[in-house]
Design a protein around this motif. Sequence first.
Motif, PDB file in Angstrom:
ATOM      1  N   ALA A 211       0.830  -1.207   0.000  1.00  0.00           N
ATOM      2  CA  ALA A 211       0.000   0.000   0.000  1.00  0.00           C
ATOM      3  C   ALA A 211       0.861   1.251   0.000  1.00  0.00           C
ATOM      4  O   ALA A 211       0.544   2.240  -0.682  1.00  0.00           O
ATOM      5  N   ILE A 212       1.968   1.216   0.738  1.00  0.00           N
ATOM      6  CA  ILE A 212       2.881   2.365   0.737  1.00  0.00           C
ATOM      7  C   ILE A 212       3.493   2.560  -0.646  1.00  0.00           C
ATOM      8  O   ILE A 212       3.696   3.693  -1.094  1.00  0.00           O
ATOM      9  N   ALA A 213       3.757   1.449  -1.345  1.00  0.00           N
ATOM     10  CA  ALA A 213       4.287   1.566  -2.707  1.00  0.00           C
ATOM     11  C   ALA A 213       3.276   2.240  -3.633  1.00  0.00           C
ATOM     12  O   ALA A 213       3.647   3.002  -4.527  1.00  0.00           O
ATOM     13  N   VAL A 214       1.989   1.959  -3.402  1.00  0.00           N
ATOM     14  CA  VAL A 214       0.932   2.570  -4.216  1.00  0.00           C
ATOM     15  C   VAL A 214       0.692   4.018  -3.791  1.00  0.00           C
ATOM     16  O   VAL A 214       0.466   4.898  -4.634  1.00  0.00           O
ATOM     17  N   ALA A 215       0.731   4.253  -2.465  1.00  0.00           N
ATOM     18  CA  ALA A 215       0.434   5.593  -1.927  1.00  0.00           C
ATOM     19  C   ALA A 215       1.457   5.922  -0.843  1.00  0.00           C
ATOM     20  O   ALA A 215       1.256   5.606   0.333  1.00  0.00           O
ATOM     21  N   PRO A 216       2.572   6.561  -1.192  1.00  0.00           N
ATOM     22  CA  PRO A 216       3.633   6.853  -0.210  1.00  0.00           C
ATOM     23  C   PRO A 216       3.166   7.692   0.976  1.00  0.00           C
ATOM     24  O   PRO A 216       3.816   7.670   2.032  1.00  0.00           O
ATOM     25  N   ALA A 217       2.050   8.398   0.830  1.00  0.00           N
ATOM     26  CA  ALA A 217       1.549   9.213   1.941  1.00  0.00           C
ATOM     27  C   ALA A 217       1.221   8.357   3.160  1.00  0.00           C
ATOM     28  O   ALA A 217       1.228   8.855   4.297  1.00  0.00           O
ATOM     29  N   ILE A 218       0.959   7.064   2.955  1.00  0.00           N
ATOM     30  CA  ILE A 218       0.697   6.164   4.082  1.00  0.00           C
ATOM     31  C   ILE A 218       1.943   6.062   4.960  1.00  0.00           C
ATOM     32  O   ILE A 218       1.857   6.094   6.190  1.00  0.00           O
ATOM     33  N   GLY A 219       3.096   5.944   4.344  1.00  0.00           N
ATOM     34  CA  GLY A 219       4.339   5.905   5.099  1.00  0.00           C
ATOM     35  C   GLY A 219       4.562   7.188   5.886  1.00  0.00           C
ATOM     36  O   GLY A 219       5.050   7.153   7.023  1.00  0.00           O
ATOM     37  N   THR A 220       4.190   8.314   5.306  1.00  0.00           N
ATOM     38  CA  THR A 220       4.312   9.598   6.000  1.00  0.00           C
ATOM     39  C   THR A 220       3.413   9.630   7.227  1.00  0.00           C
ATOM     40  O   THR A 220       3.813  10.103   8.301  1.00  0.00           O
ATOM     41  N   ALA A 221       2.191   9.114   7.082  1.00  0.00           N
ATOM     42  CA  ALA A 221       1.254   9.085   8.208  1.00  0.00           C
ATOM     43  C   ALA A 221       1.760   8.177   9.324  1.00  0.00           C
ATOM     44  O   ALA A 221       1.663   8.510  10.511  1.00  0.00           O
ATOM     45  N   LEU A 222       2.316   7.031   8.963  1.00  0.00           N
ATOM     46  CA  LEU A 222       2.851   6.112   9.977  1.00  0.00           C
ATOM     47  C   LEU A 222       4.016   6.746  10.721  1.00  0.00           C
ATOM     48  O   LEU A 222       4.120   6.641  11.959  1.00  0.00           O
ATOM     49  N   ALA A 223       4.892   7.415  10.002  1.00  0.00           N
ATOM     50  CA  ALA A 223       6.026   8.074  10.636  1.00  0.00           C
ATOM     51  C   ALA A 223       5.558   9.172  11.585  1.00  0.00           C
ATOM     52  O   ALA A 223       6.115   9.354  12.674  1.00  0.00           O
ATOM     53  N   ALA A 224       4.521   9.897  11.189  1.00  0.00           N
ATOM     54  CA  ALA A 224       3.995  10.965  12.041  1.00  0.00           C
ATOM     55  C   ALA A 224       3.413  10.395  13.324  1.00  0.00           C
ATOM     56  O   ALA A 224       3.589  10.962  14.411  1.00  0.00           O
ATOM     57  N   LEU A 225       2.710   9.265  13.246  1.00  0.00           N
ATOM     58  CA  LEU A 225       2.164   8.623  14.436  1.00  0.00           C
ATOM     59  C   LEU A 225       3.283   8.163  15.370  1.00  0.00           C
ATOM     60  O   LEU A 225       3.188   8.301  16.593  1.00  0.00           O
ATOM     61  N   SER A 238      -6.639  -2.340   3.868  1.00  0.00           N
ATOM     62  CA  SER A 238      -5.787  -2.102   2.706  1.00  0.00           C
ATOM     63  C   SER A 238      -5.437  -0.627   2.568  1.00  0.00           C
ATOM     64  O   SER A 238      -4.913  -0.209   1.540  1.00  0.00           O
ATOM     65  N   GLY A 239      -5.722   0.165   3.618  1.00  0.00           N
ATOM     66  CA  GLY A 239      -5.358   1.572   3.640  1.00  0.00           C
ATOM     67  C   GLY A 239      -6.438   2.464   3.046  1.00  0.00           C
ATOM     68  O   GLY A 239      -7.431   1.985   2.537  1.00  0.00           O
ATOM     69  N   ALA A 240      -6.246   3.745   3.163  1.00  0.00           N
ATOM     70  CA  ALA A 240      -5.023   4.419   3.570  1.00  0.00           C
ATOM     71  C   ALA A 240      -5.004   4.836   5.043  1.00  0.00           C
ATOM     72  O   ALA A 240      -4.053   5.454   5.499  1.00  0.00           O
ATOM     73  N   THR A 241      -6.047   4.503   5.810  1.00  0.00           N
ATOM     74  CA  THR A 241      -6.083   4.929   7.199  1.00  0.00           C
ATOM     75  C   THR A 241      -5.078   4.142   8.034  1.00  0.00           C
ATOM     76  O   THR A 241      -4.968   2.918   7.906  1.00  0.00           O
ATOM     77  N   CYS A 242      -4.363   4.848   8.884  1.00  0.00           N
ATOM     78  CA  CYS A 242      -3.419   4.248   9.814  1.00  0.00           C
ATOM     79  C   CYS A 242      -3.894   4.520  11.236  1.00  0.00           C
ATOM     80  O   CYS A 242      -4.658   5.446  11.491  1.00  0.00           O
ATOM     81  N   PHE A 243      -3.417   3.694  12.159  1.00  0.00           N
ATOM     82  CA  PHE A 243      -3.785   3.901  13.560  1.00  0.00           C
ATOM     83  C   PHE A 243      -2.530   3.906  14.424  1.00  0.00           C
ATOM     84  O   PHE A 243      -1.527   3.261  14.114  1.00  0.00           O
ATOM     85  N   GLY A 244      -2.612   4.665  15.502  1.00  0.00           N
ATOM     86  CA  GLY A 244      -1.614   4.609  16.553  1.00  0.00           C
ATOM     87  C   GLY A 244      -2.314   4.243  17.839  1.00  0.00           C
ATOM     88  O   GLY A 244      -3.402   4.764  18.128  1.00  0.00           O
ATOM     89  N   LEU A 245      -1.746   3.336  18.620  1.00  0.00           N
ATOM     90  CA  LEU A 245      -2.348   2.899  19.874  1.00  0.00           C
ATOM     91  C   LEU A 245      -1.730   3.635  21.051  1.00  0.00           C
ATOM     92  O   LEU A 245      -0.513   3.838  21.109  1.00  0.00           O
ATOM     93  N   PHE A 246      -2.600   3.998  21.997  1.00  0.00           N
ATOM     94  CA  PHE A 246      -2.186   4.705  23.197  1.00  0.00           C
ATOM     95  C   PHE A 246      -2.863   4.059  24.399  1.00  0.00           C
ATOM     96  O   PHE A 246      -3.957   3.498  24.285  1.00  0.00           O
ATOM     97  N   GLU A 247      -2.214   4.174  25.554  1.00  0.00           N
ATOM     98  CA  GLU A 247      -2.760   3.549  26.760  1.00  0.00           C
ATOM     99  C   GLU A 247      -3.849   4.393  27.400  1.00  0.00           C
ATOM    100  O   GLU A 247      -4.716   3.871  28.095  1.00  0.00           O
ATOM    101  N   THR A 248      -3.820   5.722  27.163  1.00  0.00           N
ATOM    102  CA  THR A 248      -4.777   6.611  27.811  1.00  0.00           C
ATOM    103  C   THR A 248      -5.487   7.488  26.786  1.00  0.00           C
ATOM    104  O   THR A 248      -4.944   7.790  25.709  1.00  0.00           O
ATOM    105  N   ALA A 249      -6.681   7.917  27.147  1.00  0.00           N
ATOM    106  CA  ALA A 249      -7.426   8.841  26.296  1.00  0.00           C
ATOM    107  C   ALA A 249      -6.675  10.165  26.173  1.00  0.00           C
ATOM    108  O   ALA A 249      -6.641  10.777  25.092  1.00  0.00           O
ATOM    109  N   LYS A 250      -6.078  10.618  27.274  1.00  0.00           N
ATOM    110  CA  LYS A 250      -5.342  11.881  27.250  1.00  0.00           C
ATOM    111  C   LYS A 250      -4.191  11.834  26.261  1.00  0.00           C
ATOM    112  O   LYS A 250      -3.955  12.778  25.497  1.00  0.00           O
TER     113      LYS A 250
END
Length: 276
Positions: A211-225, A238-250
Amino acid sequence: MIEQSAPAKVNLSLHVTGQRADRYHLLDSLVVFARIGDRLAVQPSDELSLSIGGDMAAGVPPGPENLVLRAAAMLAPGQGARIMLEKALPHAAGLGGGSADAAAALRALSRLWNLPLPPVAEILTLGADVPVCLSSAPQRMAGIGESLSAVPPVPPLYAVLVNPRVTVPTGAVFRALSCKDNPAMGAPDWHDFETFVDWLSRQRNDLQTPAIAVAPAIGTALAALQCEDARLARMSGSGATCFGLFETAKGAEAAAASLFATHPDWWVRATPLLTG
């Protein structure tokens, strides 16, 4: 009026384990759902109609190709209802929006019309994600979407969902996948947030690299997270949404605010994940 939520589906892992002779891909995925999502309401009517509103309505097909109308026709051909869909999720974003909408339509219309749900084999013709979207509980989804099994209780989780506003055709991602016979997930094994993240870090999304090969912006989003100290950053579906996991809502809310300030053109949301 009967209302139903259509929570965003998040593939925390997605292993591609094979391909059948009919070219359907075999998957093994840990699926959870977010508190955010679309909403659907149905009312009695002599004719079947669909109206679409909300911030993300643009680009959503209103005609018979829409999964909501296909679900209605599957449940009771020729039956009437007025269906109102409020879109809050990006279109074709790896969050199962259309599938979640179809599942919500099946739930709502089965109540409105007092009809049982179709068998899973029939529901699968709407899409591989529709059966899992009929429930908002964490599940292991395997096969082509027909094999659903319970997993141990998932600890409280908070996610930041990021879509860099690019459309990634699923077919193009699968065509770019170099290996379609990959190992399945490990046996689910966790008891708190730390052990959950540790287990999940050993799993994969096999579609992320193509997916990153098709849409490099996905890699940018992952790096930002990752720069926002997400405990784990990965692409959903299959993208393009990425997620970052956190332990707290804050922690999730602070990361989302920072990401939106830096990338105001992205779709960014902090949300709890539904753990049961």
